[in-house]
Motif scaffolding. Structure first.
Motif, PDB file in Angstrom:
ATOM      1  N   GLY A  74       0.818  -1.197   0.000  1.00 46.34           N
ATOM      2  CA  GLY A  74       0.000   0.000   0.000  1.00 46.34           C
ATOM      3  C   GLY A  74       0.857   1.255   0.000  1.00 46.34           C
ATOM      4  O   GLY A  74       2.063   1.200   0.245  1.00 46.34           O
TER       5      GLY A  74
ATOM      6  N   LEU B 198      -0.054   8.546   0.676  1.00 44.14           N
ATOM      7  CA  LEU B 198       0.399   9.661  -0.142  1.00 44.14           C
ATOM      8  C   LEU B 198      -0.125  10.978   0.430  1.00 44.14           C
ATOM      9  O   LEU B 198      -1.331  11.133   0.602  1.00 44.14           O
TER      10      LEU B 198
ATOM     11  N   LYS C   1      -4.062   3.945 -12.919  1.00 42.84           N
ATOM     12  CA  LYS C   1      -4.386   3.379 -11.616  1.00 42.84           C
ATOM     13  C   LYS C   1      -3.133   2.736 -11.015  1.00 42.84           C
ATOM     14  O   LYS C   1      -2.388   2.044 -11.707  1.00 42.84           O
TER      15      LYS C   1
ATOM     16  N   PRO D  47      -3.176  -0.666  -3.130  1.00 48.28           N
ATOM     17  CA  PRO D  47      -4.098   0.226  -2.428  1.00 48.28           C
ATOM     18  C   PRO D  47      -3.374   1.492  -1.979  1.00 48.28           C
ATOM     19  O   PRO D  47      -2.188   1.457  -1.639  1.00 48.28           O
ATOM     20  N   SER D  48      -4.116   2.605  -1.983  1.00 48.82           N
ATOM     21  CA  SER D  48      -3.485   3.864  -1.576  1.00 48.82           C
ATOM     22  C   SER D  48      -4.527   4.819  -1.014  1.00 48.82           C
ATOM     23  O   SER D  48      -5.720   4.714  -1.311  1.00 48.82           O
ATOM     24  N   VAL D  49      -4.025   5.741  -0.208  1.00 44.48           N
ATOM     25  CA  VAL D  49      -4.826   6.851   0.289  1.00 44.48           C
ATOM     26  C   VAL D  49      -4.063   8.122  -0.053  1.00 44.48           C
ATOM     27  O   VAL D  49      -2.822   8.139   0.036  1.00 44.48           O
ATOM     28  N   LEU D  50      -4.775   9.151  -0.509  1.00 46.46           N
ATOM     29  CA  LEU D  50      -4.149  10.426  -0.825  1.00 46.46           C
ATOM     30  C   LEU D  50      -4.767  11.488   0.082  1.00 46.46           C
ATOM     31  O   LEU D  50      -5.973  11.696   0.063  1.00 46.46           O
TER      32      LEU D  50
ATOM     33  N   ALA E 182      -6.268  11.491  -7.119  1.00 45.24           N
ATOM     34  CA  ALA E 182      -6.799  10.365  -6.342  1.00 45.24           C
ATOM     35  C   ALA E 182      -7.710   9.502  -7.211  1.00 45.24           C
ATOM     36  O   ALA E 182      -7.621   8.263  -7.184  1.00 45.24           O
TER      37      ALA E 182
ATOM     38  N   TRP F 160      -5.619   7.539  -9.799  1.00 47.26           N
ATOM     39  CA  TRP F 160      -4.790   6.502  -9.189  1.00 47.26           C
ATOM     40  C   TRP F 160      -5.601   5.433  -8.459  1.00 47.26           C
ATOM     41  O   TRP F 160      -5.043   4.447  -7.995  1.00 47.26           O
TER      42      TRP F 160
ATOM     43  N   SER G 259      -7.058   5.999  -5.592  1.00 49.17           N
ATOM     44  CA  SER G 259      -6.746   6.235  -4.186  1.00 49.17           C
ATOM     45  C   SER G 259      -7.974   6.716  -3.422  1.00 49.17           C
ATOM     46  O   SER G 259      -8.790   7.469  -3.966  1.00 49.17           O
ATOM     47  N   GLU G 260      -8.064   6.331  -2.163  1.00 46.41           N
ATOM     48  CA  GLU G 260      -9.051   6.939  -1.283  1.00 46.41           C
ATOM     49  C   GLU G 260      -8.608   8.392  -1.091  1.00 46.41           C
ATOM     50  O   GLU G 260      -7.434   8.652  -0.834  1.00 46.41           O
TER      51      GLU G 260
END
Length: 192
Positions: free
Chosen positions: A90, A93, A119, A123-126, A144, A147, A149-150
């Motif tokens: 993960g 960001l 994409k 998994p990622s969060v921005l 986001a 990509w 991203s959440e």
């Protein structure tokens, strides 16, 4: 998963996150965290910075979680095209740099921004601020979305760095712990 289950790769932005920056504090506080060093913190290049991230990921012994700030977020997006599915568990960001940063920051290479818009293969969060001088909320939301991203709106938080009062950034550390938990069980590390 917990921080002790993963290799946390800290990826600073332009100038390398000084001693008061939350990334540096997390690096010293989290035993499995280490910084991805760049050849030149003041002249980011797409290939140079992303190659170092890919090498650090491939040198890890546990599942990898990336923690990137500002231009480091750009470097992660560029590195993603060279990472295989499963190499990164993960990415956390924070405060992406955008076209505004390219105009405002000397040495921001032409090949570094604009960002890749594919994409991310993990998994990622921005997390982005409504008052970031280097990226508008609209640009951050668009990144986001591109990509996968959440997106987390950090409100009136500047560039989410020590200059904006986010030296220790305890709220960020709590959110990071929640992100790790959301990744679930510790995945098996892929062989290279």
């Amino acid at each position: 998963m917990k921080s002790s289950d993963v290799d946390i790769l800290i990826i600073p932005g332009w100038s390398g996150s000084g001693s008061d920056h939350w990334q540096t504090r997390w690096e010293t506080r989290l035993p499995t965290a280490r910084r991805v060093e760049q050849e030149d913190w003041y002249k980011p290049t797409r290939d140079g910075w992303s190659d170092r991230i890919v090498a650090a990921v491939r040198g890890a012994t546990r599942p990898v979680v990336l923690v990137a700030h500002s231009a480091g977020v750009s470097a992660v997006a560029h590195a993603a095209e060279h990472l295989k599915h499963g190499e990164v568990a993960g990415a956390f960001l924070v405060a992406p740099a955008s076209e505004r940063a390219k105009r405002a920051v000397p040495g921001m290479g032409e090949d570094f921004i604009p960002h890749r818009r594919e994409k991310l293969p993990f998994p990622s969060v921005l997390i982005a601020s409504a008052t970031d001088p280097y990226c508008t909320p609209e640009e951050a939301k668009a990144l986001a979305e591109a990509w996968g991203s959440e997106f987390v709106d950090a409100g009136d938080s500047g560039h989410l760095n020590s200059e904006s009062g986010h030296g220790p950034w305890p709220d960020g550390l709590l959110r990071f712990a929640g992100f790790l938990k959301s990744l679930g069980a510790v995945p098996q590390r892929m062989n290279h």
